[in-house]
Scaffold this motif. Structure first.
Motif, mmCIF file in Angstrom:
data_model
loop_
_atom_site.group_PDB
_atom_site.id
_atom_site.type_symbol
_atom_site.label_atom_id
_atom_site.label_comp_id
_atom_site.label_asym_id
_atom_site.label_seq_id
_atom_site.Cartn_x
_atom_site.Cartn_y
_atom_site.Cartn_z
ATOM 1 N N SER A 71 45.274 -34.507 16.943
ATOM 2 C CA SER A 71 45.772 -35.476 15.954
ATOM 3 C C SER A 71 47.223 -35.197 15.569
ATOM 4 O O SER A 71 47.978 -36.131 15.314
ATOM 5 C CB SER A 71 44.883 -35.456 14.710
ATOM 6 O OG SER A 71 43.569 -35.825 15.069
ATOM 7 N N THR A 105 36.214 -40.107 24.531
ATOM 8 C CA THR A 105 35.095 -39.327 24.018
ATOM 9 C C THR A 105 34.024 -40.179 23.337
ATOM 10 O O THR A 105 32.832 -39.914 23.491
ATOM 11 C CB THR A 105 35.672 -38.304 22.998
ATOM 12 O OG1 THR A 105 36.963 -37.888 23.444
ATOM 13 C CG2 THR A 105 34.772 -37.112 22.840
ATOM 14 N N ASP A 148 46.575 -37.615 26.539
ATOM 15 C CA ASP A 148 45.640 -36.906 25.669
ATOM 16 C C ASP A 148 44.426 -36.573 26.527
ATOM 17 O O ASP A 148 43.658 -37.453 26.897
ATOM 18 C CB ASP A 148 45.255 -37.814 24.489
ATOM 19 C CG ASP A 148 44.192 -37.188 23.582
ATOM 20 O OD1 ASP A 148 43.730 -36.065 23.873
ATOM 21 O OD2 ASP A 148 43.828 -37.840 22.581
ATOM 22 N N LYS A 196 36.480 -29.526 22.670
ATOM 23 C CA LYS A 196 35.570 -30.290 23.516
ATOM 24 C C LYS A 196 35.213 -29.480 24.759
ATOM 25 O O LYS A 196 34.057 -29.279 25.070
ATOM 26 C CB LYS A 196 36.195 -31.638 23.936
ATOM 27 C CG LYS A 196 36.820 -32.469 22.820
ATOM 28 C CD LYS A 196 35.854 -32.887 21.764
ATOM 29 C CE LYS A 196 36.408 -33.577 20.527
ATOM 30 N NZ LYS A 196 37.585 -34.382 20.599
HETATM 31 C C1 PLP Z 1 38.428 -35.136 19.527
HETATM 32 C C2 PLP Z 1 39.591 -35.879 20.084
HETATM 33 C C3 PLP Z 1 40.805 -35.992 19.390
HETATM 34 C C4 PLP Z 1 41.010 -35.410 18.004
HETATM 35 O O1 PLP Z 1 41.122 -34.058 18.066
HETATM 36 P P1 PLP Z 1 41.423 -33.176 16.757
HETATM 37 O O2 PLP Z 1 41.544 -31.813 17.339
HETATM 38 O O3 PLP Z 1 40.265 -33.344 15.822
HETATM 39 O O4 PLP Z 1 42.689 -33.671 16.161
HETATM 40 C C5 PLP Z 1 41.835 -36.664 19.996
HETATM 41 N N1 PLP Z 1 41.695 -37.219 21.210
HETATM 42 C C6 PLP Z 1 40.549 -37.143 21.911
HETATM 43 C C7 PLP Z 1 40.453 -37.768 23.258
HETATM 44 C C8 PLP Z 1 39.459 -36.465 21.358
HETATM 45 O O5 PLP Z 1 38.302 -36.383 22.051
#
Ligand code: PLP
Length: 360
Positions: free
Chosen positions: A76, A149, A171, A195
């Motif tokens: 984020s 996700t 990302d 993740k």
């Molecule tokens: C979980 C996720 C985020 C957010 O991640 P944080 O570490 O909580 O900021 C951003 N992008 C994707 C693709 C995600 O799966």
């Protein structure tokens, strides 16, 4: 009874990694101290960071013209750090909107410059990846979310940036290290660890060296990639314990045979589960066949009249946890990241089959 955690994140970690974390919490490498008590300036911790960076560089074959950074603030924070650092003043960038995370990245870019949304599957609840999006020649970069996700879509072909001076930003929070990638296709990659790499608290950034230090605007020190490059990710107190767990996860992947081997396992697990969703009369996948994620697999009841919570408690009784779909989609979602063993997927498939029998 064995339990399997299908959570989308923070997600399950390999047993071996959790055991090593338990050890390091008590004592780190014969130092007589817990890793959590140790200075990031101490020799063992500096070595740990070097080792982790070396390992990920090897696994992802990161070319020498890239920096590897271990930051905080999650993916984020990268939603804003990316445009703050690499978007010229008054500039614009192209974004493809493939879900809730892309939407957030777009909103942050619009606070700093202009995000051109050149493709979006929002009108179809993000059930597919928009293709053949027309890029703007004046855009500095193209931003994608490689794996979505929440909705369960994933890029199978990485788009090429048409602008000669442009670059791709991705990302990769939910599919980093799930398969080999060609890092040279990207200017910048970022991924929160929780993740597919480790616990929450550390975020990986891989950035091409020429993109650091452009100085388009005055930045708060912590928001400037140059700060973290200059101090090897130790400008302030870094999340040492989280980096340790990432390093253990990387070792585990190496021992499995690296990312080629990981990709084979991931394909095998996902294939089985999609086949069962197709075969089982109770369930269906709402996602376009070509864009289905190997990491997050959402599915729903194919007919109304069945209660989600009933299947969820049926699964929980068999140790199959956290299968509830995201609140914005409903239904079910099985997140089967690297650390989910094939036996976990098999157990879920058995539960789906037994539930089908029970309903007949
Ligand atoms: C979980 C996720 C985020 C957010 O991640 P944080 O570490 O909580 O900021 C951003 N992008 C994707 C693709 C995600 O799966």
């Amino acid at each position: 009874m064995e339990t399997y955690n299908f959570s989308a994140g923070p997600a399950c970690l390999p047993e071996r990694v959790l055991a090593a974390a338990g050890e390091a919490a008590k004592q780190f490498r014969d130092t007589g101290m817990s890793l959590m008590e140790m200075s990031h300036r101490s020799k063992p911790v500096v070595s740990l960071f070097e080792e982790t960076t070396e390992r990920i560089t090897g696994l992802l074959a990161i070319p020498s013209n890239y920096h590897v950074l271990w930051l905080q603030g999650g993916a984020s924070t990268q939603f804003s750090m990316v445009p703050l650092n690499v978007l010229p003043d008054g500039g614009c960038a192209d974004y493809i909107n493939t879900g809730a995370w892309s939407t957030k990245a777009i909103a942050e870019c619009n606070k700093i410059g202009k995000a051109n949304v050149i493709g979006s599957s929002r009108e179809n609840t993000y059930t597919y990846i928009p293709k053949e999006c027309v890029q703007n020649t004046e855009s500095s970069y193209l931003h994608i979310t490689s794996n979505n996700t929440i909705y369960g879509t994933q890029y199978k072909v990485i788009p090429e940036v048409v602008n000669r001076d442009g670059f791709l930003v991705a990302d990769m929070s939910s599919d980093i290290l799930s398969k080999p990638i060609d890092v040279s296709q990207f200017g910048l990659i970022y991924a929160g660890a929780q993740k597919n790499m480790g616990p929450a608290g550390v975020t990986l950034v891989i950035i091409r060296k020429d993109l650091v230090g452009a100085n388009y605007r005055t930045l708060p020190t912590m928001m400037d990639y140059e700060t973290h490059v200059a101090k090897d990710s130790m400008f302030n107190t870094p999340p040492v314990f989280a980096v340790f767990v990432v390093n253990e996860t990387l070792k585990w992947i190496e021992d499995l045979g690296g990312l080629e081997a990981m990709a084979v396992i991931n394909e095998q697990k996902a294939k089985k589960l999609y086949l069962e969703i197709e075969r089982n009369s109770l369930f269906k996948s709402p996602i376009a066949v070509d864009d289905r994620s190997l990491m997050n697999i959402p599915f729903v009841f194919s007919e109304s009249g069945l209660e989600d919570h009933d299947f969820l408690s049926f699964c929980e009784e068999q140790g199959l946890m956290t299968l509830k779909g995201h609140r914005s989609v409903g239904g079910f979602r099985a997140s089967i990241y690297n650390a989910m063993p094939e036996e976990g997927v098999d157990a879920l498939i058995r539960a789906m089959q037994e539930y089908e029998k029970e309903q007949a």
